[in-house]
Motif scaffolding. Structure first.
Motif, PDB file in Angstrom:
ATOM      1  N   PRO A 193       0.837  -1.213  -0.299  1.00  0.00           N
ATOM      2  CA  PRO A 193      -0.362   0.204   0.259  1.00  0.00           C
ATOM      3  C   PRO A 193       0.778   1.198   0.017  1.00  0.00           C
ATOM      4  CG  PRO A 193      -0.486  -1.129   2.187  1.00  0.00           C
ATOM      5  CD  PRO A 193       0.568  -2.051   0.978  1.00  0.00           C
ATOM      6  N   VAL A 194       2.181   1.132   0.726  1.00  0.00           N
ATOM      7  CA  VAL A 194       3.356   2.176   0.713  1.00  0.00           C
ATOM      8  C   VAL A 194       3.426   2.899  -0.808  1.00  0.00           C
ATOM      9  CG1 VAL A 194       5.282   3.458   1.656  1.00  0.00           C
ATOM     10  CG2 VAL A 194       3.588   2.230   2.918  1.00  0.00           C
ATOM     11  N   LEU A 195       3.223   1.561  -1.504  1.00  0.00           N
ATOM     12  CA  LEU A 195       4.065   2.300  -2.692  1.00  0.00           C
ATOM     13  C   LEU A 195       2.398   2.457  -3.610  1.00  0.00           C
ATOM     14  CD1 LEU A 195       6.719  -0.989  -3.100  1.00  0.00           C
ATOM     15  CD2 LEU A 195       7.428   1.402  -3.688  1.00  0.00           C
ATOM     16  N   ASP A 196       1.792   2.173  -3.175  1.00  0.00           N
ATOM     17  CA  ASP A 196       0.617   2.239  -4.306  1.00  0.00           C
ATOM     18  C   ASP A 196       0.250   3.780  -3.591  1.00  0.00           C
ATOM     19  OD1 ASP A 196      -1.666   1.555  -5.444  1.00  0.00           O
ATOM     20  OD2 ASP A 196      -2.813   0.664  -4.589  1.00  0.00           O
ATOM     21  N   GLN A 225      11.586   5.253   6.665  1.00  0.00           N
ATOM     22  CA  GLN A 225      10.417   4.753   8.127  1.00  0.00           C
ATOM     23  C   GLN A 225       9.725   6.241   8.107  1.00  0.00           C
ATOM     24  OE1 GLN A 225      11.838   4.426  11.608  1.00  0.00           O
ATOM     25  NE2 GLN A 225      11.403   5.863  12.847  1.00  0.00           N
ATOM     26  N   LYS A 226       9.772   7.040   7.967  1.00  0.00           N
ATOM     27  CA  LYS A 226       8.872   8.484   7.137  1.00  0.00           C
ATOM     28  C   LYS A 226       8.251   8.389   5.875  1.00  0.00           C
ATOM     29  CE  LYS A 226       9.253  13.391   9.043  1.00  0.00           C
ATOM     30  NZ  LYS A 226      11.015  14.024   9.015  1.00  0.00           N
ATOM     31  N   LEU A 227       8.626   8.151   5.134  1.00  0.00           N
ATOM     32  CA  LEU A 227       7.825   7.973   4.193  1.00  0.00           C
ATOM     33  C   LEU A 227       6.805   6.825   4.387  1.00  0.00           C
ATOM     34  CD1 LEU A 227       8.742   8.724   0.189  1.00  0.00           C
ATOM     35  CD2 LEU A 227       8.042   6.020   0.880  1.00  0.00           C
ATOM     36  N   ILE A 228       7.230   5.517   4.630  1.00  0.00           N
ATOM     37  CA  ILE A 228       6.741   4.586   4.882  1.00  0.00           C
ATOM     38  C   ILE A 228       5.410   4.398   5.763  1.00  0.00           C
ATOM     39  CG2 ILE A 228       6.244   2.367   5.890  1.00  0.00           C
ATOM     40  CD1 ILE A 228       9.292   2.147   5.121  1.00  0.00           C
ATOM     41  N   THR A 229       5.570   5.274   6.708  1.00  0.00           N
ATOM     42  CA  THR A 229       4.427   5.666   7.937  1.00  0.00           C
ATOM     43  C   THR A 229       3.721   7.122   7.185  1.00  0.00           C
ATOM     44  OG1 THR A 229       6.370   5.347   9.622  1.00  0.00           O
ATOM     45  CG2 THR A 229       4.209   6.314  10.162  1.00  0.00           C
ATOM     46  N   SER A 230       4.484   8.024   6.516  1.00  0.00           N
ATOM     47  CA  SER A 230       2.987   9.116   6.475  1.00  0.00           C
ATOM     48  C   SER A 230       1.953   8.419   4.915  1.00  0.00           C
ATOM     49  CB  SER A 230       4.042  10.248   5.587  1.00  0.00           C
ATOM     50  OG  SER A 230       4.526  10.076   4.809  1.00  0.00           O
ATOM     51  N   ARG A 231       2.447   7.528   4.208  1.00  0.00           N
ATOM     52  CA  ARG A 231       1.683   7.100   3.276  1.00  0.00           C
ATOM     53  C   ARG A 231       1.129   6.212   3.916  1.00  0.00           C
ATOM     54  NH1 ARG A 231       5.156   6.024  -2.302  1.00  0.00           N
ATOM     55  NH2 ARG A 231       5.253   8.051  -3.656  1.00  0.00           N
ATOM     56  N   TYR A 232       1.232   4.974   4.386  1.00  0.00           N
ATOM     57  CA  TYR A 232       0.672   3.724   4.797  1.00  0.00           C
ATOM     58  C   TYR A 232      -0.230   4.645   5.322  1.00  0.00           C
ATOM     59  CZ  TYR A 232      -1.056  -0.009   7.692  1.00  0.00           C
ATOM     60  OH  TYR A 232      -1.684  -1.228   7.926  1.00  0.00           O
ATOM     61  N   LEU A 233      -0.833   6.007   6.737  1.00  0.00           N
ATOM     62  CA  LEU A 233      -0.673   6.441   7.081  1.00  0.00           C
ATOM     63  C   LEU A 233      -2.230   7.848   6.175  1.00  0.00           C
ATOM     64  CD1 LEU A 233       0.286   6.554  10.432  1.00  0.00           C
ATOM     65  CD2 LEU A 233      -1.312   5.091   9.608  1.00  0.00           C
ATOM     66  N   SER A 234      -1.984   7.225   4.485  1.00  0.00           N
ATOM     67  CA  SER A 234      -2.472   8.369   4.224  1.00  0.00           C
ATOM     68  C   SER A 234      -2.273   9.538   4.456  1.00  0.00           C
ATOM     69  CB  SER A 234      -4.097   7.606   3.376  1.00  0.00           C
ATOM     70  OG  SER A 234      -3.888   7.193   3.672  1.00  0.00           O
ATOM     71  N   ARG A 235      -0.828   9.952   4.695  1.00  0.00           N
ATOM     72  CA  ARG A 235      -0.361  11.099   5.124  1.00  0.00           C
ATOM     73  C   ARG A 235      -2.136  12.029   5.935  1.00  0.00           C
ATOM     74  NH1 ARG A 235       3.049  12.196   0.841  1.00  0.00           N
ATOM     75  NH2 ARG A 235       2.330  10.841  -1.103  1.00  0.00           N
ATOM     76  N   ARG A 236      -2.160  11.184   6.834  1.00  0.00           N
ATOM     77  CA  ARG A 236      -2.955  11.826   7.685  1.00  0.00           C
ATOM     78  C   ARG A 236      -1.882  12.385   8.661  1.00  0.00           C
ATOM     79  NH1 ARG A 236      -7.993  10.417  10.498  1.00  0.00           N
ATOM     80  NH2 ARG A 236      -9.562   9.407   8.753  1.00  0.00           N
TER      81      ARG A 236
END
Ligand code: SAH
Length: 484
Positions: A193-196, A225-236
């Motif tokens: 989902p992070v890549l998607d 870690q930062k990019l993964i976290t923010s994308r995974y959480l849809s940048r919320r």
């Protein structure tokens, strides 16, 4: 949407063990219905030397749109809802199917062969069409630090018209010898989902817990870690920040002692230096513990818990069944986590204690419903104009039955040999109160919020200037107890 997992093996460690690991028998093709369509698991090959499991997700685009209802709505978007890449491209849906179909494997559980999940084995994962925002380069940055050899080839938009360039899809092949199947699945569960980068469902607050659980052991300290976290959480942003902070806590909890010692010293230098070498801090803790025991409280909040000394003392007494330390400072919380050895505690002991980051200047739903709250040497760290906000958050919103507040008695400062006249005890103290000032404040708070209050000295009670620390014990008026 399609993904394969392949492993190789020998006669002693046959590749077909993959069937045990995935809890899916290699001889059967199985279908599972998920909220978005049907997931099929089948084994195109299953020999001792080589075994491949395939997960194929047949997405029901209509169900998908129904579930996502309310998100769009512009008329020309109506058709795009149905005609989109969701059914074909590996994405967050595949990740969801993965966790639904392989839930035991993801947790690293294998009842039939408990020894298997621990063992790394040669793995090859292929995803023929993976939407990858950020392209092959990002794919490598995400997977390589985890021990994967990565092949990410851009998929051309149309193979007959190379001049059209590449699509946003890649064909992904991951290979590793050092990872377990559970690790592989956890990586995919988060990173697909992070890549998607177009999550199909609403991000709920418990997504943070999920991410931390599945990210255990590999996400803390990942360079992206930062990019993964923010994308995974849809940048919320608020959720992302919360997750990052907690990851930092995990990292610090796992850090070696020297790093924590360093932090410990740094924080030590910032706090309460003037009170060394007096045991006043210990006397204060004892007075608080005694008052809490008297109150009969079992579920206790330590608000502004700092480095967790009181949390630790509470944890040692089994009558306190739930202890929550709250502080605005992550650094202090990290040290508290380390002090408590949260990572090494048994599950039962660990379940009694929690450390959460939060500011007492805001009402916080997480703080409601406790028996008692402690504010030990905290109020004087807030600017006076912020004090009514804390008062409301604690006495108006959280409303524990008992509230203990300790604060320095400024009158006593003349007795501190090292303290120059007119100085407060700590550079971060915004004010220090006389006994009369504290009583006036506490009396008004009690009056406004339906509490009774009494006062106790902590430390030697000097006949002239009073004790070094003053404590107020607030008890919520009984009528509310009955009404509740
Ligand atoms: N209760 C501990 C620590 C006191 S030092 C003890 O008795 O030793 C004060 C603590 O309050 C610090 O850890 C500081 O980070 C915390 N604090 C200050 N303002 C805060 C706020 N608005 N919300 C939560 N914690 C706060």
């Amino acid at each position: 949407m399609f993904l394969t997992i392949t492993t190789t093996g020998t006669t002693e460690r046959p590749a077909t063990d993959l069937g045990f690991l995935l809890h899916k028998h290699p001889d059967k093709a199985q279908a599972f219905s998920t909220s978005y369509g049907t997931a099929h698991v089948l084994y195109p090959e299953a020999e001792p030397q080589r075994c491949t499991a395939a997960l194929l997700l047949e997405v029901d685009a209509v169900a998908l749109v129904r579930r996502g209802k309310g998100r769009g709505g512009a008329p020309d978007a109506a058709l795009a809802q149905y005609v989109n890449d969701r059914p074909y491209a590996a994405s967050s849906l595949l990740a969801v199917a993965l966790s639904a179909v392989f839930s035991s494997a993801l947790r690293g559980v294998c009842k039939a062969r408990p020894d298997l999940p621990e063992q790394p084995r040669p793995l090859r994962i292929e995803v023929p069409a993976l939407p990858a925002r950020g392209g092959p380069d990002l794919v490598r940055r995400l997977f390589e630090p985890l021990g994967w050899a990565v092949t990410a080839e851009p998929v051309p938009l149309d193979s007959e018209f190379p001049e059209w360039g590449d699509s946003r899809y890649v064909r992904l092949v991951l290979e590793a010898d050092t990872l377990t199947v559970a690790e592989a699945l956890r990586h995919l569960y988060v990173l697909l989902p992070v890549l998607d980068d177009a999550k199909h469902y609403w991000v709920a607050p418990d997504e943070v817990d999920k991410l931390l659980r599945v990210g255990e052991g590999w996400l803390p300290g990942h360079p992206e870690q930062k990019l993964i976290t923010s994308r995974y959480l849809s940048r919320r942003w608020s959720l992302t920040r919360q997750a990052l902070e907690r990851l930092e806590l995990v990292r610090l909890a796992e850090a070696d002692d020297s790093e924590v010692e360093e932090l410990d010293n740094a924080v030590e230098a910032e706090t309460e230096t003037e009170e060394k070498p007096t045991p006043l801090a210990v006397q204060r803790r004892d007075a608080i513990l005694a008052a809490l025991r008297e109150s009969g409280a079992a579920r206790v909040l330590d608000l502004g818990c700092g480095q967790g000394q009181l949390v630790q003392a509470l944890h040692k007494d089994v009558r306190f069944t739930e202890i929550v330390g709250v502080d605005v400072s992550l650094r202090a919380l990290a040290i508290a986590a380390r002090r408590l050895k949260l990572d090494r505690m048994g599950e039962r002991q660990a379940s009694r204690v929690r450390l959460v980051q939060g500011s007492l200047a805001y009402t916080d739903k997480r703080l409601a419903g406790y028996d008692a709250a402690v504010l030990s040497e905290v109020v004087e760290h807030l600017d006076l104009p912020r004090l009514p906000a804390l008062e409301y958050a604690v006495f108006g919103a959280a409303r524990p039955r008992t509230v203990l507040v300790t604060t320095p008695n400024v009158e006593y400062n003349v007795r501190w040999e090292s303290l120059p006249a007119g100085h407060v005890r700590h550079s971060d103290h915004r004010f220090e109160w006389t006994r009369a000032e504290f009583r006036a404040w506490a009396g008004e708070v009690a009056e406004r919020h339906g509490y009774s209050v009494e006062f106790r000295p902590v430390g030697p009670d000097d006949p002239e200037v009073g004790p070094p620390t003053q404590m107020a014990v607030f008890v919520r008026a009984d009528k509310e107890e009955k009404a509740a």
